[in-house]
Design a protein around this motif. Sequence first.
Motif, short mmCIF file in Angstrom:
data_model
loop_
_atom_site.label_atom_id
_atom_site.label_comp_id
_atom_site.label_asym_id
_atom_site.label_seq_id
_atom_site.Cartn_x
_atom_site.Cartn_y
_atom_site.Cartn_z
N ILE A 39 55.06 -26.83 55.68
CA ILE A 39 56.16 -26.45 54.78
C ILE A 39 56.23 -24.94 54.65
N TRP A 40 55.07 -24.31 54.49
CA TRP A 40 55.03 -22.86 54.39
C TRP A 40 55.57 -22.19 55.66
N SER A 41 55.20 -22.69 56.81
CA SER A 41 55.66 -22.11 58.07
C SER A 41 57.16 -22.23 58.23
N PHE A 42 57.73 -23.27 57.63
CA PHE A 42 59.18 -23.47 57.75
C PHE A 42 59.96 -22.52 56.84
N ILE A 43 59.45 -22.30 55.63
CA ILE A 43 60.22 -21.49 54.67
C ILE A 43 59.82 -20.02 54.68
N ALA A 44 58.64 -19.68 55.22
CA ALA A 44 58.16 -18.30 55.15
C ALA A 44 59.09 -17.29 55.81
N PRO A 45 59.71 -17.59 56.96
CA PRO A 45 60.59 -16.58 57.57
C PRO A 45 61.77 -16.18 56.68
N GLY A 46 62.15 -17.01 55.73
CA GLY A 46 63.28 -16.68 54.86
C GLY A 46 62.88 -15.99 53.58
N LEU A 47 61.59 -15.65 53.41
CA LEU A 47 61.13 -15.03 52.18
C LEU A 47 60.99 -13.52 52.35
N TYR A 48 61.16 -12.80 51.26
CA TYR A 48 60.91 -11.37 51.25
C TYR A 48 59.40 -11.11 51.24
N LEU A 107 72.23 -23.50 62.51
CA LEU A 107 71.87 -24.67 61.70
C LEU A 107 71.15 -25.72 62.53
N ILE A 108 71.61 -25.96 63.75
CA ILE A 108 70.98 -26.98 64.59
C ILE A 108 69.53 -26.62 64.89
N ALA A 109 69.29 -25.35 65.14
CA ALA A 109 67.92 -24.92 65.41
C ALA A 109 67.02 -25.13 64.19
N HIS A 110 67.56 -24.86 63.00
CA HIS A 110 66.79 -25.10 61.77
C HIS A 110 66.48 -26.59 61.62
N LEU A 111 67.45 -27.43 61.88
CA LEU A 111 67.24 -28.89 61.75
C LEU A 111 66.22 -29.38 62.77
N LEU A 112 66.27 -28.84 63.99
CA LEU A 112 65.29 -29.25 65.00
C LEU A 112 63.88 -28.81 64.61
N GLU A 113 63.78 -27.60 64.07
CA GLU A 113 62.46 -27.14 63.62
C GLU A 113 61.95 -27.99 62.46
#
Length: 241
Positions: A85-94, A3-9
């Motif tokens: 925004i795309w770069s942040f959420i893209a790794p979690g998409l199928y 979680l901390i790594a996500h918040l830092l990113e």
Amino acid sequence: MPLIAHLLELRNRLLKMVLAVLLCFAAIYPFANPLYTLLSDPLTRLLPEGQTMIATDVAAPFFAPLKLALMLALFVAIPYVLYQIWSFIAPGLYRREKKLAFPLLFSSVVLFYLGAAFAYFVVFPLVFGFFTTVGPAGISEMPDMSRYLDFVLKLFFAFGVAFEIPIATILLVLAGITTPEDLSAKRPYVIVFCFIVGMLLTPPDIISQTLLALPMWLLFESGVLCARLIRRRTPDEDVEE
């Protein structure tokens, strides 16, 4: 990632967004006055000879171009902001979601720009031409520069958002909330809704209301058509995913 790594990113990407807007603002602000002149051209060229815009507030000649420069900076930085925004959420998409999300994201930016351009080149001349000819005789047209800026920014936003209707339609279908067939069946209600939105978001005249309602309806139809095409996927593609 923890979680901390996500918040830092997320923090880093938000800082990049803010920095991008500030850099755009620094590049645009020196040209704020000419840009305001360009923005006001659809109205000033229709004013009677010898009449100009006025500033009823002593600080308006400074703050109106400043506000315009800031809004243009946000406008110019939208692609980079959406990329972050795309770069942040893209790794979690199928994989299938990535294939659909990026074209929709790109299309939403283009459609917003097209909506703003439609407002400036089509709506403004017609609306201001109407307003400058319907007033009583003997009334001098001297619009306030701050109120004019607020007025046109509202129209830019209204038409930019209205042109996102195809994206919203496709997302509703992909999310399973509705189907193209259901949307087609509700077409009469959609047309009425478009005119109601046009009445609420534009000045109180039939011209600007119609100029917003008709594109909204046509964009709705294009969104339904695109949703039908996207839904036509072969069984092999479903099995592969």
